[in-house]
Enzyme design. Structure first.
Site, PDB file in Angstrom:
ATOM      1  N   ASP A   1       0.293  -1.044   0.168  1.00  0.00           N
ATOM      2  CA  ASP A   1       0.531  -0.300  -0.117  1.00  0.00           C
ATOM      3  C   ASP A   1       1.023   1.182  -0.101  1.00  0.00           C
ATOM      4  O   ASP A   1       2.014   1.143   0.471  1.00  0.00           O
ATOM      5  CB  ASP A   1      -1.165  -0.180   1.442  1.00  0.00           C
ATOM      6  CG  ASP A   1      -1.614   1.261   1.115  1.00  0.00           C
ATOM      7  OD1 ASP A   1      -3.046   1.083   1.167  1.00  0.00           O
ATOM      8  OD2 ASP A   1      -1.513   1.720   2.256  1.00  0.00           O
TER       9      ASP A   1
ATOM     10  N   GLU B   1       1.489   0.018  -4.688  1.00  0.00           N
ATOM     11  CA  GLU B   1       1.276   1.293  -5.468  1.00  0.00           C
ATOM     12  C   GLU B   1       2.436   2.680  -5.377  1.00  0.00           C
ATOM     13  O   GLU B   1       3.265   2.693  -4.043  1.00  0.00           O
ATOM     14  CB  GLU B   1      -0.112   2.060  -4.245  1.00  0.00           C
ATOM     15  CG  GLU B   1      -0.942   1.093  -4.507  1.00  0.00           C
ATOM     16  CD  GLU B   1      -2.530   1.610  -3.933  1.00  0.00           C
ATOM     17  OE1 GLU B   1      -3.748   2.013  -4.781  1.00  0.00           O
ATOM     18  OE2 GLU B   1      -2.246   1.904  -2.426  1.00  0.00           O
TER      19      GLU B   1
END
Length: 931
Positions: A531, A561
């Site tokens: 994340d 990400e």
């Protein structure tokens, strides 16, 4: 880790700074602060059974801000300050330093006079790079030996700018990570923190270099009062506190009492769980003592259980992203006690497991689980289920009922890390039993491996749920001000949503790397999704890659990400693990290039833009909806088609595409919102997707943007085209669970806390749950005027046959992707050599994207050539491709099979080899091969 080692030149530079400082500085008075030694008498257990904090000495007079920073053990900088002034560092063992403007400092135990270093004073190169974001100002030196400095760093510190008479002009606290990483560099290689039970005794270790005392409390279980409290002793070289207690304490529970200065509070005794906890009791109130190699913590057959072989290359990955609770909470074929739990995956005959088995058989390689580490946002005991009323499809009543108990219900995505190394307790059968979650997590992994699926974890090392003295803060209550990233005032940065962590700091990076290694070693995790990975240094991620590969004995794929934003954006603090900075690393990032071109608009769209900003999939220019901008034209559609091609080419930066303006340009030379459309050095560094857990599902964004009169079956076909682009793209293929069942969240843009109601999956394939009421007002209310009429429109809702069509289409697409490595090329050179787009340039038909793959000379290619055609138009399209004349293409075996999901390729598609003419049915993907 970025600051773990020094070369000889760096050490010599540091020594020179020390010599300069020693010539210039005077230590005015500096009594040593003795570190608490192990007392001869037993410690009282009262503190173990007290609250989460006990303020020993309040320090309300301390500066509220920490504007000065330690650059290393010898150097401090106070940005913006005039170096010509006089600077003094005051310290007090129990706090209470008072620095009032215009008066002399009182309450200090000692003071260290500092003077500005000359502008040419050398600093280590690593220090210069690490603190490049820090503004110029007074750079100050001090000459203390390491032992004295360790004492000082355990005290309350106030840096004061004084006038010539010793009166306060300005005062600030300090940020100390630079000093701690330098002074305690040996901690990077010290024995791993945590609790380790053996027959000879149980060892406890915790890194707390600024603490004045640390003791461990031991409990019989997760709720009983403390059995004992024992002191830990510090290793001065590493800052690691440790003790070994007699006896094997496995199965008991523990926490620490840490006496430490916390800015804004004072000298505090924090009762805190272990950051390296491998399990916990209910609601993470106490850490659990365990030996993860203990047979009692393994499900039957664990040691001998087979696992899928490693993949040939990262591009072979096809991933299904799934939330543990979503998977089974509404599946009536799962044993009731297992619903929403790890153990649901062991019910191998359930509808959900049959669904996963079918995907695996079709070619799915990996299942990625949304957070399964211990998170703070779901009560592990006494969570509630809302009573959702039976209301109209566009009613606000359902969301009102869900959100009324959202803070107490049993659902959350879990992006709220509490303990990084322990399984989440709400998914276990008994959160009060620290052993249960370990066994059951392993049982889940074993069951998924039994299907042939590799298991990936979604991990969140970029922030913690809480910081400071919050009860659910762990790291910041052990070493205040170290693990979290701070701004110029010393406040915790929150650009990620929550309390950002500072993985550029040595021991924060170590925690992340140790954690990932534990999941690989002890739970057989096969891959990770990070994340907000762009908030982490590339160097730390590459160190993590080396570590997990070594632990696993094979490559562990890392994706994440790579968004570039916040206080670290554009490399302001370090070289990030972001899209534009990871080329050549082999680490994959999610690509928004084709995603946005396909869906239209972007994740930040609101209000009418939710409808107006159509994409290539849902009608841009060729099928305008009621709010489409009439000024948009062919040029806009051509631009979107080129970005889709960029995605199909793996977003490889050097791939050359003939663009809409007729020029042949590398993808790095094509604009995407001010960034290069191509950024990857290899296709394995890109994750292709059109839907994931964030933002609206593809079905829901299409409910906004497709013309309202689009039939339910055509909506399913648009969904299939989106899945097809992902399947045919070079790179990693990534699918959100339920994309193949037309999953709807009733148009919710962010369902992280929207309860089971808005996150439902239906493995019976009867319903996609569109029209479950207006989505929660938070984040959606501005769009309700456009959402409500669509939810009320029964024609949008799919029939079971439409859901079955989408389900079977993904399986066919996975079979096609798995049928040839041409869809999974593993180098940029191979992509450039073998992939071309014959229908491109200014004269193209932008409604049909054609991709040609040359298999000659590629071992195992299976086909000499492959030609795929994606027709997004609601009408059939005729495409002449002169370069394909005379070739005897046939449909891919999957599409010409009697049980093919889509009858249109076999029944309506036409190919005239004499003219190279292809007739592509409406909203259809065709895959032709030369066998």
């Amino acid at each position: 880790m970025r600051h773990r080692t020094r070369d000889g030149a760096g050490r010599r530079g540091a020594d020179r700074v020390g010599r300069i400082a020693r010539r210039w500085l005077a230590v005015l008075w500096l009594p040593a602060c003795a570190v608490a030694a192990a007392p001869a008498h037993a410690l009282s257990v009262a503190g173990c059974d007290a609250g989460f904090q006990t303020v020993l000495v309040a320090d309300a007079a301390a500066p509220a801000e920490a504007r000065a920073l330690w650059l290393d053990r010898h150097t401090i900088r106070w940005p913006g300050m005039d170096p010509a002034h006089r600077y003094v560092l005051y310290h007090a063992e129990r706090g209470g330093v008072r620095a009032v403007t215009g008066r002399k400092v009182t309450g200090a135990d000692g003071a260290i006079a500092l003077r500005a270093l000359p502008a040419d004073a050398p600093l280590q190169e690593s220090v210069v790079h690490r603190f490049a974001h820090v503004a110029a100002g007074a750079t100050l030196g001090l000459a203390l030996d390491d032992a004295r400095l360790r004492d000082v760093l355990r005290q309350a510190l106030v840096l004061v700018q004084e006038d010539d008479t010793g009166r306060v002009l300005l005062a600030t606290a300090l940020q100390h990570p630079g000093a701690l990483d330098d002074l305690y560099a040996a901690a990077a290689d010290a024995a791993e923190p945590g609790a380790y039970p053996t027959a000879a005794g149980t060892t406890f270790r915790v890194w707390a270099p600024t603490a004045q005392a640390v003791s461990v409390c031991v409990y019989r279980d997760g709720s009983a009062r403390a059995m004992r409290r024992e002191p830990l002793a510090i290793d001065p070289a590493t800052g690691m506190w440790s003790t070994t207690l007699p006896g094997d304490l496995r199965g008991r529970y523990y926490d620490y009492l840490v006496d430490v200065h916390a800015r804004g509070t004072g000298l505090v005794r924090n009762r805190v769980t272990d950051p390296y906890s491998v399990s916990l009791g209910t609601d993470s109130r106490r850490s659990f003592i365990a030996d993860l190699d203990d047979p009692a913590l393994k499900p039957p057959g664990w040691d001998a259980a087979p696992r899928p072989a490693p993949l040939r290359a990262q591009t072979d990955m096809s991933v299904y992203e799934l939330h543990v609770r979503d998977f089974s909470i509404n599946d009536r074929t799962v044993e009731p006690a297992h619903r929403g739990k790890y153990l649901a995956f062991t019910d191998t005959a359930s509808a959900g497991m049959r669904h996963l088995q079918a995907l695996a058989a079709a070619g799915l390689t990996d299942l990625h689980l949304l957070p399964v580490y211990d998170f703070a946002s779901v009560p592990e005991s006494g969570c509630v289920s809302p009573q959702v009323p039976d209301a109209a499809p566009d009613s606000p009543d359902q969301q009102a009922a869900v959100m009324a108990v959202a803070a107490r219900d049993c659902f959350n995505w879990g992006y709220d890390p509490f303990h990084f190394n322990a399984p989440e307790g709400s998914y276990s059968s008994d959160a009060s039993d620290g052993a249960a979650r370990i066994r059951e997590f392993r049982a889940m992994v074993m069951a998924l491996h039994g299907l042939g699926l590799r298991v990936g974890m979604d991990v969140v090392y970029n922030h913690t749920f809480a910081a400071g003295q919050d009860e659910r803060s762990v790291l910041d209550r052990i070493v205040p001000g170290y693990y979290q990233r701070l701004d110029a005032k010393g406040d915790v940065e929150r650009s990620t949503c929550c309390a950002n962590t500072a993985t550029e700091h040595m021991m924060t990076a170590r925690l992340m790397i140790d954690s990932a290694a534990l999941w690989v070693r002890q739970y057989r995790i096969d891959s990770f999704r990070f994340d907000l990975m762009g908030h982490q240094p590339r160097a730390a991620m590459e160190a993590l890659q080396r570590r997990v590969d070594a632990v696993a004995g094979r490559r562990v794929p890392l994706v994440g990400e790579g968004w570039n934003f916040g206080e670290v954006a554009d490399g302001r603090r370090f070289v990030q693990a972001s899209q534009l900075a990871l080329a050549g690393s082999g680490i994959g990032t999610f690509s928004d290039r084709a995603r946005d071109a396909l869906r239209g608009g972007g994740p930040g769209d609101s209000g009418a833009d939710k409808v107006a900003r159509q994409g290539w999939l849902n009608g841009l220019v060729y099928a305008p909806n009621e709010l489409a901008d009439p000024a948009l034209g062919r040029a806009d559609l051509l631009r979107a088609a080129d970005l889709v091609r960029a995605g199909l080419a793996g977003t490889v930066r050097d791939y050359v595409l003939v663009t809409a303006d007729g020029s042949a340009r590398p993808l790095r030379g094509i604009d995407y919102n001010g960034q290069p459309a191509g950024y990857a050095a290899a296709p394995g560094e890109v994750v292709n997707y059109v839907e994931n857990h964030d933002n609206e599902t593809l079905f829901d964004i299409n409910a906004f943007r497709l013309p309202r009169d689009t039939s339910a079956h055509d909506r399913a076909r648009v969904q299939a085209l989106g899945m097809a682009v992902v399947a045919l793209s070079q790179g990693v293929a990534y699918y959100h669970a339920g994309i193949d069942t037309l999953r709807s969240k009733s148009m919710d843009r962010n369902s992280f806390d929207s309860g089971d109601w808005f996150n439902r999956l239906d493995w019976s394939y009867r319903d996609n749950h569109f029209g479950s009421g207006l989505p929660p007002a938070s984040g959606n209310r501005a769009a309700w005027p456009w959402i409500a009429p669509r939810l009320a429109d029964a024609s949008i809702r799919p029939a079971p046959d439409d859901i079955a069509f989408a389900r079977d289409m993904l399986r066919d697409l996975l079979r096609i992707r798995a049928s040839s490595p041409l869809f999974r090329l593993d180098s940029a050179e191979e992509v450039s050599r073998r992939l071309r787009f014959p229908n491109s340039g200014p004269a193209q038909n932008p409604l049909v994207i054609a991709g040609h793959l040359d298999g000659h000379g590629l071992p195992g290619a299976g086909f000499g050539e492959i030609l795929y055609l994606l027709n997004v138009s609601p009408q059939a399209q005729v495409l002449d491709l002169p370069g394909e004349r005379g070739k005897h293409y046939v449909l891919h075996p999957v599409q010409r099979a009697a049980d093919a999901a889509d009858p249109r390729p076999h029944g309506q598609a036409r190919f005239d080899p004499a003219r190279g003419r292809f007739t592509v049915p409406p909203r259809t993907v065709l895959v032709y091969v030369l066998e």
